[in-house]
Write an enzyme that holds these catalytic residues in place. Structure first.
Site, PDB file in Angstrom:
ATOM      1  N   LYS A  13     -60.029  13.111  12.919  1.00 35.91           N
ATOM      2  CA  LYS A  13     -59.441  14.091  13.849  1.00 35.91           C
ATOM      3  C   LYS A  13     -58.209  13.499  14.540  1.00 35.91           C
ATOM      4  O   LYS A  13     -57.155  14.131  14.611  1.00 35.91           O
ATOM      5  CB  LYS A  13     -60.469  14.520  14.926  1.00 35.91           C
ATOM      6  CG  LYS A  13     -61.767  15.084  14.381  1.00 35.91           C
ATOM      7  CD  LYS A  13     -62.734  15.461  15.493  1.00 35.91           C
ATOM      8  CE  LYS A  13     -63.205  14.299  16.339  1.00 35.91           C
ATOM      9  NZ  LYS A  13     -64.046  13.310  15.629  1.00 35.91           N
ATOM     10  N   ARG A  88     -67.424  19.368  23.061  1.00 33.33           N
ATOM     11  CA  ARG A  88     -68.461  18.695  22.278  1.00 33.33           C
ATOM     12  C   ARG A  88     -69.848  19.246  22.575  1.00 33.33           C
ATOM     13  O   ARG A  88     -70.819  18.790  21.985  1.00 33.33           O
ATOM     14  CB  ARG A  88     -68.466  17.216  22.648  1.00 33.33           C
ATOM     15  CG  ARG A  88     -67.822  16.321  21.620  1.00 33.33           C
ATOM     16  CD  ARG A  88     -67.670  14.973  22.276  1.00 33.33           C
ATOM     17  NE  ARG A  88     -67.741  13.891  21.399  1.00 33.33           N
ATOM     18  CZ  ARG A  88     -66.695  13.160  21.025  1.00 33.33           C
ATOM     19  NH1 ARG A  88     -65.485  13.489  21.400  1.00 33.33           N
ATOM     20  NH2 ARG A  88     -66.871  12.113  20.277  1.00 33.33           N
ATOM     21  N   ARG A 127     -62.090   0.471  11.256  1.00 28.09           N
ATOM     22  CA  ARG A 127     -61.023   0.939  12.157  1.00 28.09           C
ATOM     23  C   ARG A 127     -60.556  -0.185  13.088  1.00 28.09           C
ATOM     24  O   ARG A 127     -61.349  -0.922  13.639  1.00 28.09           O
ATOM     25  CB  ARG A 127     -61.521   2.110  13.004  1.00 28.09           C
ATOM     26  CG  ARG A 127     -60.488   2.501  14.077  1.00 28.09           C
ATOM     27  CD  ARG A 127     -60.712   3.848  14.675  1.00 28.09           C
ATOM     28  NE  ARG A 127     -62.016   4.018  15.257  1.00 28.09           N
ATOM     29  CZ  ARG A 127     -62.457   5.183  15.724  1.00 28.09           C
ATOM     30  NH1 ARG A 127     -61.693   6.250  15.655  1.00 28.09           N
ATOM     31  NH2 ARG A 127     -63.653   5.275  16.248  1.00 28.09           N
ATOM     32  N   ARG A 160     -63.076  -1.150  18.198  1.00 31.28           N
ATOM     33  CA  ARG A 160     -63.719  -0.499  19.346  1.00 31.28           C
ATOM     34  C   ARG A 160     -65.183  -0.903  19.459  1.00 31.28           C
ATOM     35  O   ARG A 160     -65.900  -0.932  18.457  1.00 31.28           O
ATOM     36  CB  ARG A 160     -63.606   1.027  19.215  1.00 31.28           C
ATOM     37  CG  ARG A 160     -62.348   1.586  19.859  1.00 31.28           C
ATOM     38  CD  ARG A 160     -62.095   3.028  19.558  1.00 31.28           C
ATOM     39  NE  ARG A 160     -63.230   3.919  19.688  1.00 31.28           N
ATOM     40  CZ  ARG A 160     -63.184   5.233  19.449  1.00 31.28           C
ATOM     41  NH1 ARG A 160     -62.026   5.781  19.089  1.00 31.28           N
ATOM     42  NH2 ARG A 160     -64.239   5.994  19.576  1.00 31.28           N
ATOM     43  N   ARG A 171     -73.938   7.766  17.517  1.00 32.66           N
ATOM     44  CA  ARG A 171     -72.887   8.786  17.669  1.00 32.66           C
ATOM     45  C   ARG A 171     -73.040   9.883  16.616  1.00 32.66           C
ATOM     46  O   ARG A 171     -72.807  11.060  16.906  1.00 32.66           O
ATOM     47  CB  ARG A 171     -71.496   8.142  17.575  1.00 32.66           C
ATOM     48  CG  ARG A 171     -71.127   7.362  18.833  1.00 32.66           C
ATOM     49  CD  ARG A 171     -69.981   6.410  18.604  1.00 32.66           C
ATOM     50  NE  ARG A 171     -68.743   7.051  18.229  1.00 32.66           N
ATOM     51  CZ  ARG A 171     -67.742   6.419  17.617  1.00 32.66           C
ATOM     52  NH1 ARG A 171     -67.848   5.138  17.306  1.00 32.66           N
ATOM     53  NH2 ARG A 171     -66.636   7.068  17.325  1.00 32.66           N
TER      54      ARG A 171
END
Ligand code: AP5
Length: 217
Positions: A13, A88, A127, A160, A171
């Site tokens: 996203k 969300r 990431r 992260r 998550r």
């Protein structure tokens, strides 16, 4: 035009929103980025959000809606808005509707990005993000030119904390429990929902995303 980018963690996203916002001069509103900025700045909100974010849980709706309301106040009514990672929950969706109605706007479309969990887990494990300018890389798919250094601003890249395997798995569960119901919420409420297959190259996904948003305009 107001468009919501919906989809699980790691589906791309942010990558897609940044690209379209740059090209079309839209405002990119990422609640994850706003929360991380609040944490870096040491604000009350940042401190309150930390525990939820580190454990992969959602930050309470009231805090998120306050943050979005404040941020939207600084965006002109003519500016297109791309919401990334918000809403969300259904409470956030109804709250957004109320806030937009107050300023004579509405949700014009929702884009749902879809990819299998295995792809999401691999992307999140690889990431690397720049805390200084927000650029996002991936050691598997899109590495920076020099290890651990941002090509754009020279900052030191970080993995992260919430991209650890345990937190990623939580998550993904939270997405299914609390955010996936928004697909039927928007289908039955107010805005057209378009699906984009996100388990392809960034360029291929972008071509579809751009065309879908063009149809919403
Ligand atoms: P947030 O920062 O919003 O995280 P998220 O939704 O889990 O999404 P991600 O940023 O992990 O993924 P993305 O889909 O943007 O993928 P990206 O483009 O980076 O939220 C973090 C936390 O904040 C939440 O857990 C919660 O605690 C809190 N929070 C935030 N908003 C909230 C809200 N509204 N309510 C309550 N709590 C909230 O891409 C991922 C990786 O894949 C990158 O390395 C990228 O380079 C790579 N990649 C992207 N596209 C491709 C592709 N097509 N092929 C190969 N690699 C790709």
């Amino acid at each position: 035009m107001v468009v919501i980018l919906l989809g699980p963690p790691g589906v791309g996203k942010g990558t897609q929103a940044v690209r379209l916002a740059e090209e079309s001069h839209a405002a990119h509103v990422s609640t994850g980025d706003l929360l991380r900025a609040a944490r870096r700045d040491g604000t009350d909100l940042g401190r309150q959000a930390q525990e939820f974010m580190d454990s992969g849980e959602l930050v309470p709706d009231a805090l998120i809606l306050g943050l979005v309301r404040e941020h939207l106040a600084g965006i002109g009514p003519e500016t297109d808005v791309l919401f990334d990672g918000f809403p969300r929950t259904t409470a956030q969706a109804t709250g957004l509707s109320d806030v937009l109605t107050e300023v004579g706007r509405q949700v014009d479309g929702v884009v749902l990005f879809e990819a299998p969990d295995e792809a999401l887990i691999k992307r999140l494990s690889g990431r690397r993000s720049c805390p200084d300018c927000g650029a996002v890389y991936n050691v598997h798919f899109n590495p920076s030119g020099v290890d651990d250094t941002c090509d754009r601003c020279g900052g030191s890249l970080v993995h992260r904390a919430d991209d650890s395997p345990e937190t990623v798995s939580r998550r993904l569960e939270v997405y299914q429990e609390q955010t996936a119901p928004l697909v039927s919420y928007y289908a039955s409420h107010e805005a057209p929902l378009e699906r984009v297959r996100a388990d392809r190259s960034v360029d291929e996904v972008y071509t579809d995303f751009r065309s879908v948003v063009g149809g919403i305009r």
